[in-house]
Write an enzyme that holds these catalytic residues in place. Structure first.
Site, PDB file in Angstrom:
ATOM      1  N   LYS A 197     -13.115   1.687 -47.372  1.00 54.17           N
ATOM      2  CA  LYS A 197     -12.686   0.468 -48.065  1.00 54.17           C
ATOM      3  C   LYS A 197     -11.326  -0.018 -47.556  1.00 54.17           C
ATOM      4  CE  LYS A 197     -15.151   1.987 -52.154  1.00 54.17           C
ATOM      5  NZ  LYS A 197     -15.009   2.379 -53.562  1.00 54.17           N
ATOM      6  N   GLN A 241      -7.673  -1.739 -53.208  1.00 57.28           N
ATOM      7  CA  GLN A 241      -7.711  -1.124 -54.546  1.00 57.28           C
ATOM      8  C   GLN A 241      -8.260  -2.135 -55.551  1.00 57.28           C
ATOM      9  OE1 GLN A 241      -3.710   0.350 -54.276  1.00 57.28           O
ATOM     10  NE2 GLN A 241      -4.450   2.403 -53.898  1.00 57.28           N
ATOM     11  N   ASN A 277     -19.101   1.388 -57.260  1.00 56.50           N
ATOM     12  CA  ASN A 277     -19.894   1.485 -58.483  1.00 56.50           C
ATOM     13  C   ASN A 277     -21.271   0.820 -58.423  1.00 56.50           C
ATOM     14  OD1 ASN A 277     -19.431   2.985 -60.709  1.00 56.50           O
ATOM     15  ND2 ASN A 277     -18.913   1.240 -62.000  1.00 56.50           N
ATOM     16  N   ARG A 283     -16.225   5.169 -65.584  1.00 56.80           N
ATOM     17  CA  ARG A 283     -16.969   4.211 -64.748  1.00 56.80           C
ATOM     18  C   ARG A 283     -18.412   4.171 -65.233  1.00 56.80           C
ATOM     19  NH1 ARG A 283     -14.670   3.863 -59.396  1.00 56.80           N
ATOM     20  NH2 ARG A 283     -15.911   1.978 -59.244  1.00 56.80           N
TER      21      ARG A 283
END
Ligand SMILES: [Zn+2]
Length: 272
Positions: free
Chosen positions: A53, A70, A169, A262
């Protein structure tokens, strides 16, 4: 938070806008990075790419700009005289003759010698890159077999960037759905068929999300729903963010569970 496919797409767009061009000016908001302005200004943008990422922009002065979005960071491409978004704080701006690549709001920004960037603590630990063009299902299968990861719960493991790089996610929930694996499972509990299904789903859903701007649902189902007037949010995913809606496969109600803060979404029938 953007996941691997979003960062990779952003990297491709920034690459198309500024790669191979001379840097007319680079601006940094953080005082400790400002000494690099003089060094990078006047050099050439050699390469723009994503690792996990993170975004890496490599310059001909042998320096590489590392950034990780982030939660709040976002990249934008502006025309040379176009005003930046006044509601967001500019943290880095790379100006070339034809475009300005702007990073808003991010705090994880560093400049490294290009020859050392592989030693960056985040980059050095990354697992298999699901969005690298040469990554195969067999590569993913190899890391799934690694003894190190066998006792881990899949819900945690799929967010661990040292296992598979780039997952977040929405990919986590939809990969488990496509592989027909219950979110409670630990890696050692999976049989060979499930391991192969997990490897295939992780690779294919990441790559499909990259090419379709975030669709992880079956593309025929998604098209059918869109043609009938469904919103992007409702046809985008198999199970992610669909608690209370019906499963695209078996019509069972999709369930949400919060694990370590999460949300995980799954179909209790398809993922027994
Ligand atoms: Zn189902």
């Amino acid at each position: 938070m953007p996941e691997g496919p979003e960062i990779a797409r952003s990297a491709a767009e920034i690459s198309a806008a500024i790669a191979t061009q001379d840097v007319r000016l680079i601006e940094f908001a953080f005082p400790h990075l400002q000494p690099y302005c003089a060094e990078i200004t006047g050099s050439k943008v050699l390469n723009v790419g994503a690792r996990g990422k993170a975004m890496l922009i490599q310059f001909s002065c042998a320096k590489t700009l590392y950034s990780h979005n982030q939660l709040y960071g976002q990249w934008a491409i502006l025309a040379p005289e176009e005003p930046a978004n006044p509601k967001l704080q500019i943290r880095v701006a790379v100006h070339t003759a034809s475009a300005v690549a702007v990073l808003y709001s991010a705090s994880s920004i560093e400049v490294w010698p290009s020859a050392q960037i592989h030693k960056h603590p985040y980059i050095a630990k990354l697992g298999v890159e699901l969005l690298a063009t040469n990554t195969t299902v067999a590569d993913v299968r190899r890391v799934i077999e690694a003894p190190l990861f066998q006792k881990r719960r899949l819900t945690q493991l799929l967010l661990d960037q040292t296992f598979l790089a780039g997952l977040g996610n929405y990919l986590r929930s939809d990969i488990l759905f496509v592989a027909r694996i219950n979110p409670c499972a630990k890696l050692y509990e999976l049989n060979a068929t499930q391991r192969q299904a997990l490897a295939t789903a992780a690779l294919h859903l990441s790559q499909q999300s990259y090419t379709t701007r975030g669709i992880t649902n079956d593309l025929a189902i998604a098209k059918n729903m869109r043609d009938r007037g469904a919103s992007f949010g409702s046809y985008r995913h198999w199970v992610f963010d669909r608690a209370g809606a019906t499963c695209h496969v078996c019509t069972t109600t999709i369930v949400r569970e919060d694990i370590s803060g999460r949300a995980v979404f799954y179909c209790p029938q398809c993922q027994k």
